[in-house]
Design an enzyme around this catalytic site. Structure first.
Site, PDB file in Angstrom:
ATOM      1  N   SER A  72       0.832  -1.104  -0.047  1.00  0.00           N
ATOM      2  CA  SER A  72      -0.089   0.143   0.077  1.00  0.00           C
ATOM      3  C   SER A  72       0.841   1.200  -0.025  1.00  0.00           C
ATOM      4  O   SER A  72       1.766   1.317   0.739  1.00  0.00           O
ATOM      5  CB  SER A  72      -0.887  -0.080   1.131  1.00  0.00           C
TER       6      SER A  72
ATOM      7  N   TYR B 193      -1.353  -0.033  10.244  1.00  0.00           N
ATOM      8  CA  TYR B 193      -1.545  -0.487   8.848  1.00  0.00           C
ATOM      9  C   TYR B 193      -0.568  -0.560   7.967  1.00  0.00           C
ATOM     10  O   TYR B 193      -0.141  -1.407   7.489  1.00  0.00           O
ATOM     11  CB  TYR B 193      -2.830  -0.131   8.287  1.00  0.00           C
TER      12      TYR B 193
ATOM     13  N   LYS C   1       2.167  -3.257   6.455  1.00  0.00           N
ATOM     14  CA  LYS C   1       2.475  -3.777   4.810  1.00  0.00           C
ATOM     15  C   LYS C   1       3.953  -3.574   4.832  1.00  0.00           C
ATOM     16  O   LYS C   1       4.530  -4.376   3.908  1.00  0.00           O
ATOM     17  CB  LYS C   1       1.743  -2.546   4.006  1.00  0.00           C
TER      18      LYS C   1
HETATM   19  P1  NAD Z   1     -11.393  -6.666   1.522  1.00  0.00           P
HETATM   20  O1  NAD Z   1     -11.428  -6.334   2.758  1.00  0.00           O
HETATM   21  O2  NAD Z   1     -12.396  -6.351   0.568  1.00  0.00           O
HETATM   22  O3  NAD Z   1     -10.527  -7.985   0.908  1.00  0.00           O
HETATM   23  C1  NAD Z   1      -9.948  -8.571   1.871  1.00  0.00           C
HETATM   24  C2  NAD Z   1     -10.263 -10.007   2.085  1.00  0.00           C
HETATM   25  O4  NAD Z   1      -9.296 -10.864   2.910  1.00  0.00           O
HETATM   26  C3  NAD Z   1     -11.601 -10.243   2.333  1.00  0.00           C
HETATM   27  O5  NAD Z   1     -12.649 -10.652   1.552  1.00  0.00           O
HETATM   28  C4  NAD Z   1     -11.478 -10.722   3.795  1.00  0.00           C
HETATM   29  O6  NAD Z   1     -12.597 -11.512   4.311  1.00  0.00           O
HETATM   30  C5  NAD Z   1     -10.150 -11.533   3.553  1.00  0.00           C
HETATM   31  N1  NAD Z   1      -9.486 -11.943   4.978  1.00  0.00           N
HETATM   32  C6  NAD Z   1      -9.191 -11.001   5.805  1.00  0.00           C
HETATM   33  N2  NAD Z   1      -8.504 -11.566   6.803  1.00  0.00           N
HETATM   34  C7  NAD Z   1      -8.205 -12.975   6.539  1.00  0.00           C
HETATM   35  C8  NAD Z   1      -7.615 -14.023   6.858  1.00  0.00           C
HETATM   36  N3  NAD Z   1      -7.030 -14.030   8.242  1.00  0.00           N
HETATM   37  N4  NAD Z   1      -7.679 -15.025   6.041  1.00  0.00           N
HETATM   38  C9  NAD Z   1      -8.187 -15.266   4.997  1.00  0.00           C
HETATM   39  N5  NAD Z   1      -9.117 -14.078   4.493  1.00  0.00           N
HETATM   40  C10 NAD Z   1      -9.000 -13.001   5.145  1.00  0.00           C
HETATM   41  O7  NAD Z   1     -10.012  -5.585   0.962  1.00  0.00           O
HETATM   42  P2  NAD Z   1      -9.650  -5.175  -0.538  1.00  0.00           P
HETATM   43  O8  NAD Z   1      -9.605  -3.506  -0.739  1.00  0.00           O
HETATM   44  O9  NAD Z   1     -10.162  -6.098  -1.403  1.00  0.00           O
HETATM   45  O10 NAD Z   1      -7.951  -5.156  -0.137  1.00  0.00           O
HETATM   46  C11 NAD Z   1      -7.307  -6.305  -0.701  1.00  0.00           C
HETATM   47  C12 NAD Z   1      -5.841  -6.310  -0.073  1.00  0.00           C
HETATM   48  O11 NAD Z   1      -5.366  -4.795  -0.848  1.00  0.00           O
HETATM   49  C13 NAD Z   1      -5.540  -5.993   1.306  1.00  0.00           C
HETATM   50  O12 NAD Z   1      -4.442  -6.731   1.585  1.00  0.00           O
HETATM   51  C14 NAD Z   1      -5.421  -4.355   1.448  1.00  0.00           C
HETATM   52  O13 NAD Z   1      -4.665  -4.340   2.687  1.00  0.00           O
HETATM   53  C15 NAD Z   1      -4.594  -4.184   0.248  1.00  0.00           C
HETATM   54  N6  NAD Z   1      -4.777  -2.599  -0.045  1.00  0.00           N
HETATM   55  C16 NAD Z   1      -6.231  -2.259  -0.314  1.00  0.00           C
HETATM   56  C17 NAD Z   1      -6.294  -0.847  -0.820  1.00  0.00           C
HETATM   57  C18 NAD Z   1      -7.654  -0.450  -1.086  1.00  0.00           C
HETATM   58  O14 NAD Z   1      -7.583   0.826  -1.736  1.00  0.00           O
HETATM   59  N7  NAD Z   1      -8.798  -1.254  -1.305  1.00  0.00           N
HETATM   60  C19 NAD Z   1      -5.146   0.050  -0.845  1.00  0.00           C
HETATM   61  C20 NAD Z   1      -4.163  -0.476  -0.578  1.00  0.00           C
HETATM   62  C21 NAD Z   1      -3.786  -1.775  -0.254  1.00  0.00           C
END
Ligand code: NAD
Length: 330
Positions: free
Chosen positions: A123, A147, A151
């Site tokens: 991120s 957070y 990362k």
């Molecule tokens: P999201 O919450 O929609 O998806 C994450 C998924 O991981 C969820 O479906 C959740 O149920 C699952 N999860 C959480 N803990 C878990 C575990 N211990 N075991 C198995 N599954 C688990 O989030 P997203 O927006 O799709 O983000 C996905 C990744 O991208 C994350 O790692 C997030 O930190 C990273 N990210 C997202 C953004 C953004 O803008 N959405 C920006 C930077 C980084």
């Protein structure tokens, strides 16, 4: 075959669609803590294929071992994690356990099964408050929240792995502000459960969940006084993961860290105005005080990503607004 963790989440489901469209074999895993099984039906109806899914937690070594024993997994795309910046400050142990402990587990089981390629969701939160925009990968990481620290720790684990023998090669993608949704309108972010991004907040106003959009300061020293951010359409982001897989399959070994952003900074007022044009209605807003830890300007330098992976985004702010607005009626 590819193991996709966090597969039923917002970004995971979009990546899954792109992988299936390119005929990759995929096994998805998710503990459904921030998503639901409904996603599987949606993925199936968009792709015309039956997704292979296992419900479970990435911290569960026995589960991971059984997945790697059953399927011939060659690559991992690792998204499973917790992403709420505010929550990370009060639930540090949980964020450490899932975001760092989960990755550590995964790497251990990958190594045991000779799976040596991983793409990791990092991120822009690793950069912190003082990195000048456009932010390049050379900027010294200095996360301003827990957070972001998790990362960064994930990236560091991957850098260590690339020095071991045999090496696990990795691409850490530092996402900027991910927004928009699949053009089918079937996949979208779970805005009510977690996110407080600008597009989620606009959605909450449009669906009547909130009365008005809070704009956090209009005295930032930017062209109209509101914060500047880099919004990347989730479909472009998802396609970037295919480029990352290609990079891992090419000649280059090691651990790569690349920005994934649009490379363009938009102010809050510009986003609101573009969105109003698409929605054909006013979005009520009010200016409130700045949030602790916010920065005025943050957008990506994307040159390295384009150079190394041959990836560049195709969608515009208008595409993001159109696709986001479509989901407001869901
Ligand atoms: P999201 O919450 O929609 O998806 C994450 C998924 O991981 C969820 O479906 C959740 O149920 C699952 N999860 C959480 N803990 C878990 C575990 N211990 N075991 C198995 N599954 C688990 O989030 P997203 O927006 O799709 O983000 C996905 C990744 O991208 C994350 O790692 C997030 O930190 C990273 N990210 C997202 C953004 C953004 O803008 N959405 C920006 C930077 C980084």
């Amino acid at each position: 075959m590819i193991l996709l963790t966090g597969a039923t989440g917002y970004i995971g489901s979009h990546i899954w669609i792109e992988l299936l469209a390119c005929s990759f074999q995929v096994v998805g895993v998710d503990n459904l803590s921030n998503s639901s099984l409904d996603r599987l039906g949606e993925i199936s109806s968009i792709s015309g294929k039956s997704p292979i899914f296992i419900e479970g937690d990435i911290r569960d070594k026995l589960l991971l071992t059984s997945i790697f024993s059953k399927y011939p997994i060659t690559h991992v795309i690792h998204l499973a994690g917790l992403k709420d910046v505010g929550e990370s400050m009060v639930k540090q142990r949980q964020y450490l356990d899932v975001n760092v402990g989960g990755l550590r587990n995964l790497l251990e089981i990958m190594r045991e099964h000779n799976c040596l390629k991983i793409v990791f969701s990092s991120s822009a939160a690793v950069y912190g408050e003082s990195a000048p925009s456009p932010i390049s990968e050379q900027s010294i990481p200095a996360p301003s929240n827990y957070y972001g620290e998790t990362k960064l720790e994930g990236e560091e684990l991957l850098a260590e792995e690339s020095n071991r023998v045999p090496a696990i090669n990795s691409v850490s993608l530092r996402y900027f502000n991910v927004a928009g949704s699949h053009p089918s309108g079937l996949l979208f972010d779970n805005v009510l459960a977690s996110s407080n991004s600008l597009f989620s907040e606009i959605t909450k106003v449009l669906i009547g969940e909130n009365n008005s959009l809070s704009i956090y300061g209009d005295d930032w020293g930017t062209r109209d006084g509101t914060c500047i951010r880099d919004y990347l359409h989730v479909s472009d982001l998802a396609k970037g993961h295919l480029n990352a897989l290609k990079l891992l399959d090419g000649a280059a070994d090691g651990s790569f860290t690349l920005n994934l952003g649009s490379g363009v900074g938009q102010t809050v007022y510009e986003v609101v105005s573009a969105y109003e044009g698409i929605a054909g209605r006013k979005i009520p807003w009010k200016v409130v005080s700045r949030r602790v830890g916010d920065v005025g300007v943050s957008f990506a330098d994307t040159r390295l990503c384009t150079q190394v992976m041959g990836w560049s985004p195709k969608k515009t702010l208008s595409d993001i607004c159109i696709d986001n607005y479509r989901t407001c009626s869901k």
